[in-house]
Enzyme design. Structure first.
Site, PDB file in Angstrom:
ATOM      1  N   HIS A  13      -0.279  28.469 -36.152  1.00  0.00           N
ATOM      2  CA  HIS A  13       0.517  28.728 -34.934  1.00  0.00           C
ATOM      3  C   HIS A  13       0.856  27.395 -34.252  1.00  0.00           C
ATOM      4  O   HIS A  13       0.030  26.833 -33.551  1.00  0.00           O
ATOM      5  CB  HIS A  13      -0.279  29.625 -33.974  1.00  0.00           C
ATOM      6  CG  HIS A  13       0.456  30.038 -32.735  1.00  0.00           C
ATOM      7  ND1 HIS A  13       0.427  31.322 -32.250  1.00  0.00           N
ATOM      8  CD2 HIS A  13       1.223  29.347 -31.855  1.00  0.00           C
ATOM      9  CE1 HIS A  13       1.153  31.399 -31.148  1.00  0.00           C
ATOM     10  NE2 HIS A  13       1.633  30.196 -30.875  1.00  0.00           N
ATOM     11  N   HIS A  15       4.035  25.043 -32.037  1.00  0.00           N
ATOM     12  CA  HIS A  15       5.345  24.891 -31.394  1.00  0.00           C
ATOM     13  C   HIS A  15       5.797  23.456 -31.615  1.00  0.00           C
ATOM     14  O   HIS A  15       5.163  22.527 -31.098  1.00  0.00           O
ATOM     15  CB  HIS A  15       5.241  25.156 -29.887  1.00  0.00           C
ATOM     16  CG  HIS A  15       4.802  26.550 -29.566  1.00  0.00           C
ATOM     17  ND1 HIS A  15       5.677  27.585 -29.389  1.00  0.00           N
ATOM     18  CD2 HIS A  15       3.564  27.086 -29.423  1.00  0.00           C
ATOM     19  CE1 HIS A  15       5.006  28.705 -29.138  1.00  0.00           C
ATOM     20  NE2 HIS A  15       3.718  28.421 -29.163  1.00  0.00           N
ATOM     21  N   ARG A  17       9.071  22.566 -30.992  1.00  0.00           N
ATOM     22  CA  ARG A  17      10.251  22.320 -30.133  1.00  0.00           C
ATOM     23  C   ARG A  17      11.409  21.778 -30.983  1.00  0.00           C
ATOM     24  O   ARG A  17      11.501  22.098 -32.150  1.00  0.00           O
ATOM     25  CB  ARG A  17       9.930  21.339 -28.982  1.00  0.00           C
ATOM     26  CG  ARG A  17       8.650  21.637 -28.223  1.00  0.00           C
ATOM     27  CD  ARG A  17       8.632  22.994 -27.596  1.00  0.00           C
ATOM     28  NE  ARG A  17       7.494  23.132 -26.688  1.00  0.00           N
ATOM     29  CZ  ARG A  17       6.934  24.287 -26.367  1.00  0.00           C
ATOM     30  NH1 ARG A  17       7.365  25.412 -26.909  1.00  0.00           N
ATOM     31  NH2 ARG A  17       5.939  24.331 -25.528  1.00  0.00           N
ATOM     32  N   ASN A  41      10.309  30.108 -30.484  1.00  0.00           N
ATOM     33  CA  ASN A  41      10.729  30.252 -29.078  1.00  0.00           C
ATOM     34  C   ASN A  41      11.450  29.016 -28.561  1.00  0.00           C
ATOM     35  O   ASN A  41      11.065  28.403 -27.581  1.00  0.00           O
ATOM     36  CB  ASN A  41       9.543  30.614 -28.171  1.00  0.00           C
ATOM     37  CG  ASN A  41       8.464  29.555 -28.136  1.00  0.00           C
ATOM     38  OD1 ASN A  41       8.271  28.809 -29.090  1.00  0.00           O
ATOM     39  ND2 ASN A  41       7.748  29.459 -27.026  1.00  0.00           N
ATOM     40  N   LYS A  99       7.871  37.032 -35.085  1.00  0.00           N
ATOM     41  CA  LYS A  99       7.065  36.879 -33.880  1.00  0.00           C
ATOM     42  C   LYS A  99       7.512  37.844 -32.790  1.00  0.00           C
ATOM     43  O   LYS A  99       8.691  37.897 -32.435  1.00  0.00           O
ATOM     44  CB  LYS A  99       7.183  35.431 -33.368  1.00  0.00           C
ATOM     45  CG  LYS A  99       6.400  35.133 -32.092  1.00  0.00           C
ATOM     46  CD  LYS A  99       4.899  35.135 -32.316  1.00  0.00           C
ATOM     47  CE  LYS A  99       4.124  35.032 -31.017  1.00  0.00           C
ATOM     48  NZ  LYS A  99       3.721  33.696 -30.658  1.00  0.00           N
ATOM     49  N   HIS A 136       2.258  37.944 -29.571  1.00  0.00           N
ATOM     50  CA  HIS A 136       1.742  37.408 -28.307  1.00  0.00           C
ATOM     51  C   HIS A 136       1.242  38.629 -27.532  1.00  0.00           C
ATOM     52  O   HIS A 136       2.040  39.395 -26.986  1.00  0.00           O
ATOM     53  CB  HIS A 136       2.823  36.664 -27.525  1.00  0.00           C
ATOM     54  CG  HIS A 136       2.284  36.044 -26.272  1.00  0.00           C
ATOM     55  ND1 HIS A 136       2.146  34.687 -26.101  1.00  0.00           N
ATOM     56  CD2 HIS A 136       1.796  36.612 -25.131  1.00  0.00           C
ATOM     57  CE1 HIS A 136       1.608  34.448 -24.913  1.00  0.00           C
ATOM     58  NE2 HIS A 136       1.387  35.596 -24.300  1.00  0.00           N
ATOM     59  N   HIS A 174      -3.635  33.744 -30.715  1.00  0.00           N
ATOM     60  CA  HIS A 174      -4.378  33.045 -29.655  1.00  0.00           C
ATOM     61  C   HIS A 174      -5.185  33.988 -28.775  1.00  0.00           C
ATOM     62  O   HIS A 174      -4.954  34.098 -27.568  1.00  0.00           O
ATOM     63  CB  HIS A 174      -3.463  32.161 -28.803  1.00  0.00           C
ATOM     64  CG  HIS A 174      -2.117  32.749 -28.442  1.00  0.00           C
ATOM     65  ND1 HIS A 174      -1.973  33.974 -27.857  1.00  0.00           N
ATOM     66  CD2 HIS A 174      -0.867  32.263 -28.589  1.00  0.00           C
ATOM     67  CE1 HIS A 174      -0.689  34.205 -27.652  1.00  0.00           C
ATOM     68  NE2 HIS A 174       0.001  33.179 -28.099  1.00  0.00           N
ATOM     69  N   ASP A 247      -1.807  26.848 -31.455  1.00  0.00           N
ATOM     70  CA  ASP A 247      -0.873  27.077 -30.347  1.00  0.00           C
ATOM     71  C   ASP A 247      -0.558  25.757 -29.643  1.00  0.00           C
ATOM     72  O   ASP A 247      -0.373  25.726 -28.422  1.00  0.00           O
ATOM     73  CB  ASP A 247      -1.419  28.108 -29.353  1.00  0.00           C
ATOM     74  CG  ASP A 247      -0.351  28.617 -28.401  1.00  0.00           C
ATOM     75  OD1 ASP A 247       0.848  28.430 -28.692  1.00  0.00           O
ATOM     76  OD2 ASP A 247      -0.711  29.176 -27.356  1.00  0.00           O
ATOM     77  N   ALA A 263       3.476  26.581 -19.038  1.00  0.00           N
ATOM     78  CA  ALA A 263       2.259  26.962 -19.761  1.00  0.00           C
ATOM     79  C   ALA A 263       2.278  26.316 -21.143  1.00  0.00           C
ATOM     80  O   ALA A 263       3.287  26.369 -21.834  1.00  0.00           O
ATOM     81  CB  ALA A 263       2.202  28.470 -19.893  1.00  0.00           C
TER      82      ALA A 263
END
Ligand code: NCD
Ligand code: ZN
Length: 346
Positions: A13, A15, A17, A41, A99, A136, A174, A247, A263
């Site tokens: 997991h 991110h 970007r 995301n 997801k 999530h 998570h 995460d 967050a």
């Protein structure tokens, strides 16, 4: 000096970007991990096979030539996701998983799902052809206290999905609560959970005591110590249903240190050192390899990696680098509140 050799780990997991942040953070993951599931995301979110393929190319361009790394791409599930497009994206190998963000649950989740019933036909197709669903797991109702949102999601939404589609391969991402560890342990065989290093290392005091600590703010939010203990227990005892998903979620310093801070915890840089220390503190080093290198691969029906890594414990504790630079801006690197003696041999 103590040393352990283990199978090279995966991070299920992350991110990454995009653009300048992507270029800065990708090497922090590829240095130590062989594969990662990459979250969709972005703004706009990755909702098509074409977007996933283009995003994958941008990630691949950012991998240092010295590292071998396989990014596994995901699609962002919306109430408009097309079953047939999803099927072909999976069959072509363009995507690895899907997801599910409840709308409004976290960073860039506005296009997420409001009504689970609307996505049931897509989940049925995923069950048929074996696409993993990554969740999530938090409700977004205003009336539900932020510390209860995971538990309420399990009771009201996850349990429904698991009962309707027991064959669907699901990762509750998570996890942060004792209730989640129990639900997953006792649940369907195809249900597993990822756990982050920061939820293993800290409880909610680390956000509030001695002043507000925006860099420890993430979603799902850190919980009480009993919950941290429950997470540590399932991670460090041989339970195949729990594995690492960091995460790691970079945000620029200004976006974290703000009146309305984002967050997310950026933890990839020292993740393995911190986990080795946590497992060492629990006298559970022999279980580390299962948690970071084996259990996730098993859940996703993949082979474990062939390469190995060596972790070394030195007599001097590590000095953490505080920031990762992104041109003239910075991202705060996650640091726990205990000394860490382990590092990865380069
Ligand atoms: C993540 C992010 O910033 O993208 N933030 C977080 O606090 N974990 C989104 C997520 O995984 O919830
Ligand atoms: Zn995430």
């Amino acid at each position: 000096m103590e040393e352990i050799e283990i199978i090279k780990p995966d991070d299920w997991h992350v991110h990454f970007r995009d653009n300048e942040i992507l270029k800065a953070v990708v090497p922090e993951t590829t240095r130590h991990f062989a594969r990662s599931i990459v979250m969709p995301n972005l703004t706009p979110p990755i909702v098509s096979s074409k977007q996933a393929t283009e995003y994958k190319k941008r990630i691949q361009k950012a991998i240092p030539t010295t590292d071998e790394f396989d990014p596994l791409m995901t699609l962002y599930l919306t109430e408009k996701t097309n079953k047939n497009e999803l099927k072909s994206a999976f069959k072509n190998g363009d995507i690895f998983a899907v997801k599910l963000y409840p709308a409004g649950a976290t960073t860039n989740s506005d296009s997420g799902v409001k009504d689970i019933k609307k996505i049931m036909p897509v989940l049925e197709v995923m069950t048929e052809i074996g696409i993993p669903l990554l969740i999530h797991g938090e409700v977004t109702d205003k009336e539900v206290d932020i510390f209860d949102r995971e538990k309420v999601f399990i009771d009201q939404k996850l349990d429904f999905i698991c009962k309707e589609l027991p064959e669907l391969r699901i990762t509750l991402e998570h996890i942060t609560t004792k209730e989640a560890t129990l639900y997953v342990s006792e649940g369907n065989e195809n249900l597993a959970a990822s756990i982050t290093p920061h939820h293993l290392a800290l409880n909610r005091n680390s956000i509030f005591v001695g002043g507000i600590k925006p860099h420890n703010y993430c979603l799902p939010i850190l919980k009480r110590e009993i919950h941290r203990k429950a997470l540590l227990k399932v991670a460090t005892t041989d339970n195949v249903k729990f594995f690492l998903g960091t995460d790691t979620a970079p945000h620029l310093l200004n976006d974290k240190e703000s009146a309305c801070g984002c967050a997310g915890v950026f933890n990839s840089t020292y993740c393995l050192s911190i986990l080795a220390q946590l497992f060492d503190n629990e006298n559970a080093l022999p279980q580390l390899e299962n948690f970071i290198s084996k259990n996730g691969a098993k859940h996703y029906h993949l082979e474990v990696n062939k390469e190995k890594i060596t972790l070394i414990k030195s007599s001097q504790n590590l000095t953490f680098k505080k920031y990762l630079n992104v041109n003239d801006q910075k991202i705060k690197i996650f640091e726990p509140d205990f000394p860490v003696f382990w590092k990865v041999a380069e």
